[in-house]
Design a protein around this motif. Sequence first.
Motif, PDB file in Angstrom:
ATOM      1  N   ILE A 284       0.833  -1.205   0.000  1.00 45.01           N
ATOM      2  CA  ILE A 284       0.000   0.000   0.000  1.00 45.01           C
ATOM      3  C   ILE A 284       0.864   1.250   0.000  1.00 45.01           C
ATOM      4  CG2 ILE A 284      -1.660   1.317   1.366  1.00 45.01           C
ATOM      5  CD1 ILE A 284      -2.862  -1.340   2.269  1.00 45.01           C
ATOM      6  N   LEU A 285       1.939   1.231   0.791  1.00 39.07           N
ATOM      7  CA  LEU A 285       2.811   2.404   0.846  1.00 39.07           C
ATOM      8  C   LEU A 285       3.513   2.647  -0.488  1.00 39.07           C
ATOM      9  CD1 LEU A 285       4.396   1.961   4.410  1.00 39.07           C
ATOM     10  CD2 LEU A 285       2.631   3.586   3.701  1.00 39.07           C
ATOM     11  N   VAL A 286       3.966   1.572  -1.141  1.00 39.58           N
ATOM     12  CA  VAL A 286       4.643   1.734  -2.441  1.00 39.58           C
ATOM     13  C   VAL A 286       3.683   2.288  -3.488  1.00 39.58           C
ATOM     14  CG1 VAL A 286       5.738   0.489  -4.332  1.00 39.58           C
ATOM     15  CG2 VAL A 286       6.375  -0.019  -1.981  1.00 39.58           C
ATOM     16  N   VAL A 287       2.486   1.711  -3.532  1.00 38.19           N
ATOM     17  CA  VAL A 287       1.499   2.187  -4.513  1.00 38.19           C
ATOM     18  C   VAL A 287       1.116   3.637  -4.237  1.00 38.19           C
ATOM     19  CG1 VAL A 287      -0.860   1.862  -5.361  1.00 38.19           C
ATOM     20  CG2 VAL A 287       0.617  -0.117  -4.995  1.00 38.19           C
ATOM     21  N   SER A 288       0.976   3.965  -2.955  1.00 34.84           N
ATOM     22  CA  SER A 288       0.635   5.347  -2.607  1.00 34.84           C
ATOM     23  C   SER A 288       1.743   6.301  -3.022  1.00 34.84           C
ATOM     24  CB  SER A 288       0.376   5.455  -1.103  1.00 34.84           C
ATOM     25  OG  SER A 288      -0.702   4.623  -0.718  1.00 34.84           O
ATOM     26  N   GLY A 289       2.993   5.891  -2.829  1.00 37.63           N
ATOM     27  CA  GLY A 289       4.108   6.747  -3.240  1.00 37.63           C
ATOM     28  C   GLY A 289       4.141   6.971  -4.742  1.00 37.63           C
ATOM     29  N   ILE A 290       3.890   5.895  -5.495  1.00 38.20           N
ATOM     30  CA  ILE A 290       3.869   6.043  -6.957  1.00 38.20           C
ATOM     31  C   ILE A 290       2.743   6.972  -7.385  1.00 38.20           C
ATOM     32  CG2 ILE A 290       3.487   4.785  -9.114  1.00 38.20           C
ATOM     33  CD1 ILE A 290       4.897   2.384  -7.836  1.00 38.20           C
ATOM     34  N   CYS A 291       1.576   6.839  -6.765  1.00 37.06           N
ATOM     35  CA  CYS A 291       0.440   7.707  -7.117  1.00 37.06           C
ATOM     36  C   CYS A 291       0.740   9.160  -6.790  1.00 37.06           C
ATOM     37  CB  CYS A 291      -0.810   7.241  -6.364  1.00 37.06           C
ATOM     38  SG  CYS A 291      -1.446   5.638  -6.935  1.00 37.06           S
ATOM     39  N   VAL A 292       1.384   9.378  -5.620  1.00 37.25           N
ATOM     40  CA  VAL A 292       1.733  10.753  -5.262  1.00 37.25           C
ATOM     41  C   VAL A 292       2.716  11.331  -6.265  1.00 37.25           C
ATOM     42  CG1 VAL A 292       2.886  12.169  -3.530  1.00 37.25           C
ATOM     43  CG2 VAL A 292       1.211  10.469  -2.823  1.00 37.25           C
ATOM     44  N   LEU A 293       3.680  10.528  -6.698  1.00 36.26           N
ATOM     45  CA  LEU A 293       4.668  10.998  -7.670  1.00 36.26           C
ATOM     46  C   LEU A 293       4.005  11.330  -9.010  1.00 36.26           C
ATOM     47  CD1 LEU A 293       7.643  11.529  -8.308  1.00 36.26           C
ATOM     48  CD2 LEU A 293       7.855   9.115  -8.954  1.00 36.26           C
ATOM     49  N   LEU A 294       3.116  10.438  -9.481  1.00 38.68           N
ATOM     50  CA  LEU A 294       2.411  10.707 -10.741  1.00 38.68           C
ATOM     51  C   LEU A 294       1.528  11.943 -10.628  1.00 38.68           C
ATOM     52  CD1 LEU A 294       1.383   7.081 -11.853  1.00 38.68           C
ATOM     53  CD2 LEU A 294       3.192   8.527 -12.794  1.00 38.68           C
ATOM     54  N   GLY A 295       0.874  12.108  -9.472  1.00 39.33           N
ATOM     55  CA  GLY A 295       0.045  13.299  -9.279  1.00 39.33           C
ATOM     56  C   GLY A 295       0.867  14.570  -9.309  1.00 39.33           C
ATOM     57  N   ALA A 296       2.070  14.504  -8.705  1.00 44.15           N
ATOM     58  CA  ALA A 296       2.934  15.684  -8.716  1.00 44.15           C
ATOM     59  C   ALA A 296       3.381  16.022 -10.138  1.00 44.15           C
ATOM     60  CB  ALA A 296       4.141  15.444  -7.804  1.00 44.15           C
TER      61      ALA A 296
END
Length: 303
Positions: free
Chosen positions: A13-25
């Motif tokens: 969950i943490l890895v997926v959340s980090g990737i989503c945050v990066l893509l959103g940025a």
Amino acid sequence: MKWFQQNRALGTILVVSGICVLLGAVLLYWRWSVWSEAKQTFDQATAERNRLQRLDPFPNDANYRKLQGYLERYNAALDKFKEDLKADVAAEPPLAPNEFQSRLRQATLAVEERARTNNVKLPDKFELGFDEFARTMPSTAVAALLGQELSQVQMFINILLDAKVDSITAFRRRPLPEERGASPTPTPSPGQRVATTAKPGGTPTPKLIERNVIEVTFKAAPGAARKVMNEITSSTSQFFIIRTLYVHNEKDKGPPHERTATPTPAPSPQASPGQSPAGALNFIVGNEHIEVSATIEMLRFTF
């Protein structure tokens, strides 16, 4: 690493959340760049609009003088073009009613003499289409226009006579609107469209061209008829327009087929070398005469 193995679900969950945050940025930065460019373009357009609104739209002195020079040259060229056009139509000299009647009589006599010289038959009591004015004088207001039309008609009749047509069987002149005391309203010919334009204030645009219309029927050989058409279309002293043209051959049917051939007689031994044989050649086509009916418009300029 052991923690990730022990807490695999939480780590995922943490890895997926980090990737989503990066893509959103990344997406946010891209859209912010696009918005910045659009805002910069809008600010530039707004600034240019405000600058233009504050400017004086009148040109400077140099450009204004150049514009005036262009207008003067254009007006001079337009006036010269109008004069050239007027030179290609019959003149409109001022005439009194009695002077027009005298000119009509002289023109009629000249046409009759020319017709006798060229052996052309004219209609009975031919008055060049001005039959009513041979007995009564026109009004003073229309005498000058009738004098101009008389010159145009005489030019046209001279073309027929000089081409040596066989005869003029019919000739009719359409009366001018001014003869009836009406305003010169154009009468559209068959197939002709009349466009009416008006200025924004509602004032109709003044007419620049008037048409004097005649209808003529004549008989002639094909060569003479072709000469008439060529002279009308290439006239340099008057603008003629052939509005309608009907050609009728005097022979409705073709030559009959001869069932038996006539033997050619043998030449006489006493005949000299330059003497033609006894049997004359019989041309079966090419010697017909035609009847031509046409509606002719004679232009006059009102500018």
